[in-house]
Design a protein around this motif. Structure first.
Motif, short mmCIF file in Angstrom:
data_model
loop_
_atom_site.label_atom_id
_atom_site.label_comp_id
_atom_site.label_asym_id
_atom_site.label_seq_id
_atom_site.Cartn_x
_atom_site.Cartn_y
_atom_site.Cartn_z
N GLU A 630 40.65 -7.70 18.70
CA GLU A 630 40.88 -9.01 19.35
C GLU A 630 41.29 -10.05 18.32
O GLU A 630 42.16 -10.89 18.57
N HIS A 631 40.67 -9.99 17.15
CA HIS A 631 41.01 -10.90 16.06
C HIS A 631 42.48 -10.72 15.67
O HIS A 631 43.22 -11.71 15.52
N HIS A 632 42.90 -9.48 15.54
CA HIS A 632 44.29 -9.19 15.18
C HIS A 632 45.23 -9.66 16.29
O HIS A 632 46.30 -10.25 16.02
N PHE A 633 44.85 -9.48 17.55
CA PHE A 633 45.69 -9.85 18.69
C PHE A 633 45.89 -11.37 18.75
O PHE A 633 47.01 -11.86 18.94
N ILE A 634 44.78 -12.14 18.56
CA ILE A 634 44.87 -13.59 18.65
C ILE A 634 45.73 -14.15 17.51
O ILE A 634 46.55 -15.05 17.71
N ARG A 635 45.53 -13.61 16.30
CA ARG A 635 46.35 -14.06 15.18
C ARG A 635 47.83 -13.83 15.47
O ARG A 635 48.69 -14.68 15.16
N LYS A 636 48.12 -12.70 16.03
CA LYS A 636 49.51 -12.37 16.35
C LYS A 636 50.06 -13.34 17.40
O LYS A 636 51.20 -13.82 17.28
N LYS A 637 49.26 -13.66 18.44
CA LYS A 637 49.71 -14.58 19.50
C LYS A 637 49.94 -15.99 18.95
O LYS A 637 50.90 -16.66 19.32
N LYS A 642 53.66 -20.28 17.64
CA LYS A 642 54.18 -21.20 16.63
C LYS A 642 55.66 -20.96 16.39
O LYS A 642 56.46 -21.89 16.24
N GLY A 643 56.06 -19.72 16.36
CA GLY A 643 57.46 -19.40 16.13
C GLY A 643 58.33 -19.89 17.27
O GLY A 643 59.42 -20.46 17.04
N ASN A 678 49.35 -24.19 25.00
CA ASN A 678 49.03 -22.75 24.85
C ASN A 678 48.52 -22.48 23.44
O ASN A 678 47.56 -21.74 23.24
N LEU A 679 49.17 -23.11 22.43
CA LEU A 679 48.75 -22.90 21.04
C LEU A 679 47.34 -23.44 20.83
O LEU A 679 46.53 -22.82 20.11
#
Length: 693
Positions: A630-637, A642-643, A678-679
Motif C-alpha cells: 500500500e505504501h508503494h501504491f500511494i507513493r506511485k499515485k 503530480k506529473g 486528489n493530490l
C-alpha cells in the motif's frame, strides 16, 4: 598317410605317428647329410652335419647348473678297407642359415625342461590395458592353472605393468599428502590389491626357486647319464661279438638316450652333435650288414618326407606363430627321433625342409613387421593423448565444478592411454615417463587449487559456526516477532557462505538444522493453536458481511457514519482469518465503500474514513507485506497526480490571454483543481500510513 602315421602337433592337429619314426629294427638319431659334408676332429665337440653346424649357440638357463664341458677321446674307425673315411681336411662344415639357428635355439631352451613347451601355448593378453585388480586376478589364475616354470615372461610383464600403475597412484597420493602439509619422510601408502599382489608374487618366487633347485640336480644327473651313453656307443666299436647282438645293444642305448631327460640348454646342441657323430660312426661300422642299414635308411626317408610334407603345409598357414611352433616340433623330431637316409637323398630332402622352414620364418618376420607398425601407430595415439593431457593441464579454471570436469576428462584420457595398446620397446619407458609427467603436472595444479580451496573452506567453516551459535542461542526464544526474521536471515546467509571441509560438512549442517527446526517447531505450534481462532473469525466475519449487505441506512449522514464505524470496529475486533480466506477482507471493503458512497458527506472526508478502515484490515502483526504494498501504491499515485498536475499547468501557459470565461481554459482550470484536491487526499493517506510505521 595312414591313420597309424598320424602325430599331433602343438595345436592338436595330426602330423605323424611317433611309433612309425623309430621301429625296433631302425637305427635312429642320426643326421642325414652326405658323409662328405660331415667334419670330425679329434675333439668330437666340433663335429657337425649340415643340419647341426659348428656354430653352436651358447644359452644360459635361469639358475641352471653349469656342468663340465663334454670331452671325447679320439674316435676309433673300422680297419675294413670298405669303411667310408670322414676327414675334416676334405670338405669344411656347412654354416646353418639364421632361420634354422633360430629354431634350434628355441628347441635347445625347450629341451632343458619338457614343460617349457607349454609356455608357447600360453595365451597372449594385453596386460597394459588391465587395471591392478585385473592384473592380480590374471597372475593368480596363472599360478593356479600353469606350471610355475612356464609363466616367467607373462609374470614379468604383469609385474612391470602392475608396478607402473601402482607407482603412478603412489606418486599422486604422495603429492596429495605433501600438499595437505604432510612431511615427505612420514609418507606411507599401501592398498589391499598391492598386498594381494605381493603375496602372489612371493608364492611364485618360492615355487620357482624350489623348481630350479630340483631342476639343477636333475639336469646335472641327466647330462652325466647322456655322456655315459655316448661313451657306451663309442665302446661298441671295440666289442668283439655277433653284429646282431651289438646292434641290439646299440638300439637299447638309443632308447635309453631318448628317455634320459632334459639337460642344460647350453649343453644341448653340443651333446646332440657329439651323440649324432658317434651314431654315424656306428652306422659306418654297420656297412657289413647293408640290408639292415638300407632298411633303416628307407624308413627314415619315408618319415622325413612326411615331416617335409607337413612343413610345406604349414608354410601355407596364415597363422605364422602357430606354424612356427609346430615347425619347432618337426625340427625336433627330425633332429632327435630320426636317423640318416641314403646319401643320394640327403641334400634333396634337406633342401625341401630348409625351404619350407625359410618360408615360415619369412612369414613370421613379416607378421612381426606388421606388429611393429601397429606399435608405431599406437605410439602416435599415445603421443596425441599425452598432448591432450598437457592441454587440459594448461587450461586455467577457478571453480570446484570446473576442476571436477577436468578430472573426469583426465580419467577418460588415462583409460584411452592404457587401451591404446603397446608401443615399440625402445620408446616404451620414455613414453610412460612422458605420460606420468603430464598427469603429474595436472595433479600438482589440481592439488594447489584444492589446497587454496581448503583455506577458503576453513574460513567458511568459521562463518557457519557463528551462525550455528546464533541459532542455538535463540532456538528457545519466545519473542517470535523479533527472532523469526533473525532466523530466516541466518538461514539465507548459510546458503551463500559456500563449502566447508567435507569432514565437517554433515556435522555442522545437522547442528544448524536441528537448532532452526527446534525454533520453527515452536513457532508452528503457536500458529497451530491460533489456527482455530482464525477459522472461527472467518465464520463470524462471513455472518457479519451478510448482515452488512442487508444494512439499511437511515439517511442521516452523521448517524449512518457512526453505524458504519461501529460495524467496522466490530469487524476488526473479530481478528485475523486464515491466509487462504483473506479474500473476505476485500469483500468487506467493497461493501463498506458502497455504504460510504450513499452518505451525503464531503467526498474527501469519506475517502479518508474508507482508507482508515482499509488500514485496519491491512495491519498484520507478523506480516508487513500488505502495508508495504500500500505504501508503494500511494507513493506511485502521488507521483502520477503530480506529473499530471504539472502537465496541466504547463499546458495553461500556452494560452496568451487567459480568459476564464473561455470554455477550454475553464475546463483546464477545473481539471487542475480536481488534481489538487486528489493530490491532497493521497498525501493525507500517505501521512496516515507513515504514522502506522
Amino acid at each position: 598317410m595312414s591313420e597309424k602315421d598320424n602325430l599331433q602337433d602343438a595345436d592338436g592337429n595330426d602330423i605323424l605317428n611317433k611309433e612309425d619314426i623309430a621301429p625296433e629294427e631302425s637305427v635312429a638319431n642320426d643326421q642325414n647329410l652326405p658323409s662328405d659334408n660331415i667334419t670330425t676332429t679329434e675333439n668330437t665337440e666340433s663335429s657337425v652335419t649340415a643340419e647341426d653346424s659348428d656354430n653352436k649357440l651358447e644359452q644360459t638357463a635361469p639358475e641352471a647348473p653349469k656342468p663340465e664341458a663334454i670331452t671325447e677321446t679320439p674316435s676309433t674307425e673300422p680297419e675294413d678297407a670298405e669303411t667310408e673315411k670322414i676327414s675334416s681336411e676334405e670338405i669344411p662344415a656347412r654354416k646353418k642359415d639364421a632361420y634354422v639357428e633360430e629354431i634350434e635355439e628355441s628347441n635347445a631352451e625347450d629341451a632343458e625342461d619338457d614343460s617349457n613347451v607349454e609356455r608357447h601355448n600360453l595365451e597372449e593378453k594385453d596386460y597394459h590395458s588391465m587395471s591392478m585388480d585385473q592384473l592380480a586376478d590374471e597372475f593368480e589364475s596363472l599360478m593356479k592353472t600353469k606350471k610355475v616354470q612356464t609363466i616367467k615372461s607373462h609374470v614379468e610383464e604383469i609385474r612391470t605393468e602392475f608396478n607402473s600403475k601402482f607407482s603412478e597412484i603412489l606418486e599422486e597420493k604422495k603429492d596429495d599428502f605433501i600438499s595437505e602439509g604432510g612431511n615427505e619422510i612420514d609418507f606411507f601408502y599401501s592398498s589391499p590389491v598391492k598386498k594381494r599382489f605381493n603375496s602372489i608374487y612371493n608364492d611364485y618366487r618360492n615355487k620357482l626357486n624350489a623348481y630350479y633347485k630340483t631342476l639343477e640336480t636333475n639336469l646335472k644327473s641327466n647330462l652325466e647319464n647322456r655322456l655315459r651313453i655316448i661313451e657306451d656307443i663309442k665302446g661298441l666299436l671295440n666289442v668283439e661279438e655277433n653284429i646282431n647282438t651289438t646292434y641290439k645293444h646299440f638300439k637299447d642305448l638309443q632308447e635309453e638316450w631318448r628317455t634320459a631327460g632334459p639337460i642344460p640348454r647350453d649343453k644341448y646342441n653340443n651333446a646332440w652333435n657329439t651323440y649324432h657323430h658317434h651314431v654315424e660312426i656306428f652306422y659306418d661300422f654297420l656297412h657289413l650288414n647293408r640290408d639292415l642299414r638300407d632298411m633303416d635308411f628307407k624308413h627314415n626317408l619315408e618319415q622325413k618326407l612326411k615331416i617335409i610334407d607337413r612343413a610345406e603345409e604349414l608354410a601355407k598357414d596364415d597363422n605364422s606363430n602357430r606354424a612356427f611352433r609346430e615347425l619347432q616340433v618337426l625340427h625336433k623330431m627330425w633332429k632327435e627321433d630320426l636317423g640318416p637316409v641314403d646319401k643320394e637323398h640327403r641334400e634333396a630332402i634337406w633342401e625341401r625342409f630348409s625351404n619350407a622352414t625359410k618360408t615360415i620364418h619369412d612369414k613370421r618376420q613379416a607378421y612381426y613387421a606388421d606388429v611393429d607398425k601397429a606399435h608405431e601407430a599406437n605410439l602416435v595415439k599415445k603421443e596425441a593423448i599425452i598432448a591432450k593431457i598437457e592441454e587440459v593441464a594448461k587450461d586455467e579454471v577457478s571453480s570446484h565444478q570446473a576442476w571436477q570436469n577436468k578430472i573426469k576428462v583426465i580419467e577418460g584420457l588415462r583409460t584411452e592411454f592404457f587401451n591404446a595398446g603397446k608401443v615399440p620397446i625402445k620408446v616404451n619407458e620414455a613414453t610412460w615417463a612422458k605420460f606420468k609427467g603430464a598427469v603429474r603436472t595436472f595433479n600438482k595444479k589440481k592439488n594447489t587449487f584444492y589446497k587454496n580451496l581448503k583455506k577458503d573452506q576453513y574460513t567458511n567453516l568459521q562463518k557457519k559456526l557463528e551462525l550455528i551459535k546464533i541459532a542455538e542461542d535463540n532456538k528457545d526464544n519466545d519473542d517470535f516477532e523479533t527472532v523469526t526474521p533473525l532466523m530466516k536471515r541466518i538461514q539465507n546467509d548459510w546458503k551463500h557462505i559456500g563449502h566447508v571441509p567435507r569432514k565437517d560438512s554433515d556435522k555442522i549442517w545437522k547442528r544448524f538444522k536441528a537448532a532452526c527446526n527446534h525454533y520453527f517447531d515452536k513457532v508452528n505450534a503457536e500458529r497451530n493453536a491460533a489456527d482455530q481462532e482464525q477459522v472461527d473469525a472467518f465464520e463470524k466475519k462471513t455472518k457479519l458481511l451478510d448482515e452488512l449487505k442487508e444494512l439499511k441506512l437511515s439517511g442521516v449522514p452523521e448517524q449512518d457514519l457512526e453505524t458504519i464505524k461501529q460495524k467496522t470496529e466490530e469487524w476488526n475486533a473479530l481478528g485475523q482469518v486464515p491466509q487462504n480466506k483473506r479474500f473476505i477482507e476485500g469483500k468487506f471493503n467493497k461493501t463498506v465503500d458502497g455504504l460510504f458512497n450513499n452518505l451525503k458527506l464531503d467526498k474527501s472526508k469519506v475517502e479518508m474514513i474508507k482508507f482508515e478502515n482499509k488500514l485496519e484490515s491491512l495491519s498484520q502483526p507478523d506480516d508487513t507485506r500488505l502495508l508495504d504494498n500500500e505504501h508503494h501504491f500511494i507513493r506511485k499515485k502521488i507521483d502520477e497526480v503530480k506529473g499530471e498536475l504539472n502537465q496541466l499547468e504547463n499546458n495553461l501557459q500556452f494560452f496568451s490571454n487567459i480568459d476564464e470565461s473561455n470554455p477550454l481554459v475553464k475546463d483546464v482550470l477545473k481539471n487542475i483543481e480536481n488534481h489538487k484536491e486528489n493530490l491532497a487526499v493521497w498525501e493525507e493517506k500517505f501521512k496516515k500510513l507513515k504514522e502506522l510505521y
